[in-house]
Design a protein around this motif. Structure first.
Motif, PDB file in Angstrom:
ATOM      1  N   GLY A 109       0.856  -1.203   0.049  1.00 18.61           N
ATOM      2  CA  GLY A 109      -0.009   0.131  -0.211  1.00 18.61           C
ATOM      3  C   GLY A 109       0.753   1.198  -0.009  1.00 18.61           C
ATOM      4  O   GLY A 109       0.238   2.335   0.148  1.00 18.61           O
ATOM      5  N   GLY A 110       1.957   1.244   0.263  1.00 18.50           N
ATOM      6  CA  GLY A 110       2.981   2.524   0.180  1.00 18.50           C
ATOM      7  C   GLY A 110       3.075   3.016  -1.183  1.00 18.50           C
ATOM      8  O   GLY A 110       2.550   2.386  -2.180  1.00 18.50           O
ATOM      9  N   VAL A 135      -3.238  -5.940   9.971  1.00 14.73           N
ATOM     10  CA  VAL A 135      -3.465  -4.841  10.553  1.00 14.73           C
ATOM     11  C   VAL A 135      -3.245  -3.651   9.233  1.00 14.73           C
ATOM     12  O   VAL A 135      -2.744  -3.888   8.198  1.00 14.73           O
ATOM     13  N   TYR A 136      -4.038  -2.559   9.351  1.00 14.21           N
ATOM     14  CA  TYR A 136      -4.372  -1.392   8.512  1.00 14.21           C
ATOM     15  C   TYR A 136      -3.830  -0.401   8.957  1.00 14.21           C
ATOM     16  O   TYR A 136      -3.910  -0.202  10.156  1.00 14.21           O
ATOM     17  N   LEU A 137      -3.188   0.629   8.291  1.00 19.34           N
ATOM     18  CA  LEU A 137      -2.954   2.058   8.610  1.00 19.34           C
ATOM     19  C   LEU A 137      -3.574   2.938   7.545  1.00 19.34           C
ATOM     20  O   LEU A 137      -3.068   3.257   6.415  1.00 19.34           O
ATOM     21  N   GLN A 138      -4.764   3.550   7.925  1.00 17.09           N
ATOM     22  CA  GLN A 138      -5.322   4.633   7.164  1.00 17.09           C
ATOM     23  C   GLN A 138      -4.792   5.962   7.341  1.00 17.09           C
ATOM     24  O   GLN A 138      -4.672   6.584   8.527  1.00 17.09           O
ATOM     25  N   MET A 139      -4.155   6.315   6.286  1.00 19.56           N
ATOM     26  CA  MET A 139      -3.277   7.777   6.509  1.00 19.56           C
ATOM     27  C   MET A 139      -3.897   8.796   5.650  1.00 19.56           C
ATOM     28  O   MET A 139      -3.844   8.592   4.417  1.00 19.56           O
ATOM     29  N   LEU A 195      -3.331   7.460   1.959  1.00 20.19           N
ATOM     30  CA  LEU A 195      -2.958   6.083   1.363  1.00 20.19           C
ATOM     31  C   LEU A 195      -3.320   5.073   2.634  1.00 20.19           C
ATOM     32  O   LEU A 195      -3.645   5.624   3.744  1.00 20.19           O
ATOM     33  N   ARG A 196      -3.495   3.923   2.193  1.00 22.59           N
ATOM     34  CA  ARG A 196      -3.913   2.853   3.283  1.00 22.59           C
ATOM     35  C   ARG A 196      -2.964   1.593   3.001  1.00 22.59           C
ATOM     36  O   ARG A 196      -2.687   1.137   2.221  1.00 22.59           O
ATOM     37  N   LEU A 197      -2.139   1.553   4.452  1.00 22.17           N
ATOM     38  CA  LEU A 197      -1.327   0.560   4.379  1.00 22.17           C
ATOM     39  C   LEU A 197      -1.983  -0.989   4.861  1.00 22.17           C
ATOM     40  O   LEU A 197      -3.029  -0.657   5.614  1.00 22.17           O
ATOM     41  N   SER A 198      -1.522  -1.922   4.518  1.00 29.04           N
ATOM     42  CA  SER A 198      -1.948  -3.181   4.874  1.00 29.04           C
ATOM     43  C   SER A 198      -0.638  -4.099   5.252  1.00 29.04           C
ATOM     44  O   SER A 198       0.240  -4.000   4.707  1.00 29.04           O
ATOM     45  N   CYS A 199      -1.055  -4.880   6.364  1.00 30.84           N
ATOM     46  CA  CYS A 199       0.213  -5.717   6.681  1.00 30.84           C
ATOM     47  C   CYS A 199      -0.587  -7.288   7.161  1.00 30.84           C
ATOM     48  O   CYS A 199      -1.343  -7.191   8.181  1.00 30.84           O
ATOM     49  N   ALA A 200      -0.123  -8.226   6.495  1.00 32.17           N
ATOM     50  CA  ALA A 200      -0.865  -9.215   6.658  1.00 32.17           C
ATOM     51  C   ALA A 200       0.184 -10.546   7.226  1.00 32.17           C
ATOM     52  O   ALA A 200       1.455 -10.517   6.640  1.00 32.17           O
ATOM     53  N   ALA A 201      -0.150 -11.084   8.206  1.00 32.11           N
ATOM     54  CA  ALA A 201       0.766 -12.023   8.806  1.00 32.11           C
ATOM     55  C   ALA A 201       0.441 -13.461   8.427  1.00 32.11           C
ATOM     56  O   ALA A 201      -0.852 -13.811   8.230  1.00 32.11           O
ATOM     57  N   SER A 202       1.347 -14.276   8.355  1.00 34.72           N
ATOM     58  CA  SER A 202       1.003 -15.691   7.857  1.00 34.72           C
ATOM     59  C   SER A 202       2.142 -16.554   8.279  1.00 34.72           C
ATOM     60  O   SER A 202       3.225 -16.054   8.973  1.00 34.72           O
ATOM     61  N   THR A 262      -5.369   6.400  11.120  1.00 32.52           N
ATOM     62  CA  THR A 262      -6.324   5.362  11.796  1.00 32.52           C
ATOM     63  C   THR A 262      -5.868   3.955  11.668  1.00 32.52           C
ATOM     64  O   THR A 262      -5.836   3.526  10.659  1.00 32.52           O
ATOM     65  N   ILE A 263      -5.532   3.435  12.745  1.00 30.72           N
ATOM     66  CA  ILE A 263      -5.013   1.973  12.793  1.00 30.72           C
ATOM     67  C   ILE A 263      -6.388   1.249  12.869  1.00 30.72           C
ATOM     68  O   ILE A 263      -7.262   1.340  13.812  1.00 30.72           O
ATOM     69  N   SER A 264      -6.302   0.031  12.380  1.00 29.85           N
ATOM     70  CA  SER A 264      -7.350  -0.964  12.597  1.00 29.85           C
ATOM     71  C   SER A 264      -6.855  -2.296  12.160  1.00 29.85           C
ATOM     72  O   SER A 264      -5.586  -2.650  11.495  1.00 29.85           O
ATOM     73  N   ARG A 265      -7.405  -3.375  12.604  1.00 33.25           N
ATOM     74  CA  ARG A 265      -7.183  -4.752  12.590  1.00 33.25           C
ATOM     75  C   ARG A 265      -8.501  -5.653  11.938  1.00 33.25           C
ATOM     76  O   ARG A 265      -9.620  -5.574  12.530  1.00 33.25           O
ATOM     77  N   ASP A 266      -7.908  -6.682  11.411  1.00 33.94           N
ATOM     78  CA  ASP A 266      -8.997  -7.814  11.152  1.00 33.94           C
ATOM     79  C   ASP A 266      -8.088  -9.378  11.648  1.00 33.94           C
ATOM     80  O   ASP A 266      -7.576  -9.665  10.908  1.00 33.94           O
ATOM     81  N   ASN A 267      -8.890  -9.561  12.729  1.00 31.08           N
ATOM     82  CA  ASN A 267      -8.269 -10.645  13.397  1.00 31.08           C
ATOM     83  C   ASN A 267      -8.478 -11.927  12.632  1.00 31.08           C
ATOM     84  O   ASN A 267      -7.803 -12.820  12.765  1.00 31.08           O
ATOM     85  N   ALA A 268      -9.503 -12.074  12.048  1.00 30.07           N
ATOM     86  CA  ALA A 268     -10.074 -13.269  11.288  1.00 30.07           C
ATOM     87  C   ALA A 268      -8.794 -13.341   9.864  1.00 30.07           C
ATOM     88  O   ALA A 268      -8.416 -14.181   9.270  1.00 30.07           O
ATOM     89  N   LYS A 269      -8.232 -12.205   9.338  1.00 29.45           N
ATOM     90  CA  LYS A 269      -7.323 -12.040   8.333  1.00 29.45           C
ATOM     91  C   LYS A 269      -6.008 -11.920   9.005  1.00 29.45           C
ATOM     92  O   LYS A 269      -4.960 -11.860   7.967  1.00 29.45           O
TER      93      LYS A 269
END
Length: 120
Positions: A8-9, A78-82, A18-25, A68-75
């Protein structure tokens, strides 16, 4: 093992968003706190925002009201809306997460970073 992958950068004009995403796997049992840090050239890495697994949030004074930071625990994401981006927001943005792996060990994991450039 665990991976954190950011996306998302990019390049945006001042005032833009911009909206950043970070997915853990990987071998994840559970995830605790997740956060975003940034590092500008010649400066130390600094906290931008973080969030607990319960949804409590914390922001650096410089971004309050804009990010704004948010997260989707099912996925496991974590997101960062800037919004209202400023040139001083230019930096490499890193996500991190406190992850308990399937071997029941907690460790702090970092993503590889994503560049955010705000032009004036």
């Amino acid at each position: 093992q665990v991976q954190l992958v950011e996306s998302g950068g990019g390049l945006v004009q001042a005032g833009g968003s911009l909206r950043l995403s970070c997915a853990a796997s990987g071998s994840i049992f559970s995830i605790g706190a997740m956060g975003w840090y940034r590092q500008a050239p010649g400066k130390q890495r600094e906290l931008v925002a973080d969030t607990t697994d319960g949804g409590n949030t914390n922001y650096a004074d410089s971004v309050k009201g804009r990010f704004t930071i948010s997260r989707d625990n099912a996925k496991n994401t974590v997101y960062l809306q800037m919004n209202s981006l400023k040139p001083e927001d230019t930096a490499v943005y890193y996500c991190n997460a406190n992850i308990r792996t399937t071997s029941r060990i907690y460790s702090l994991w970092w993503g590889q970073g994503t560049q955010v450039t705000v032009s004036s």
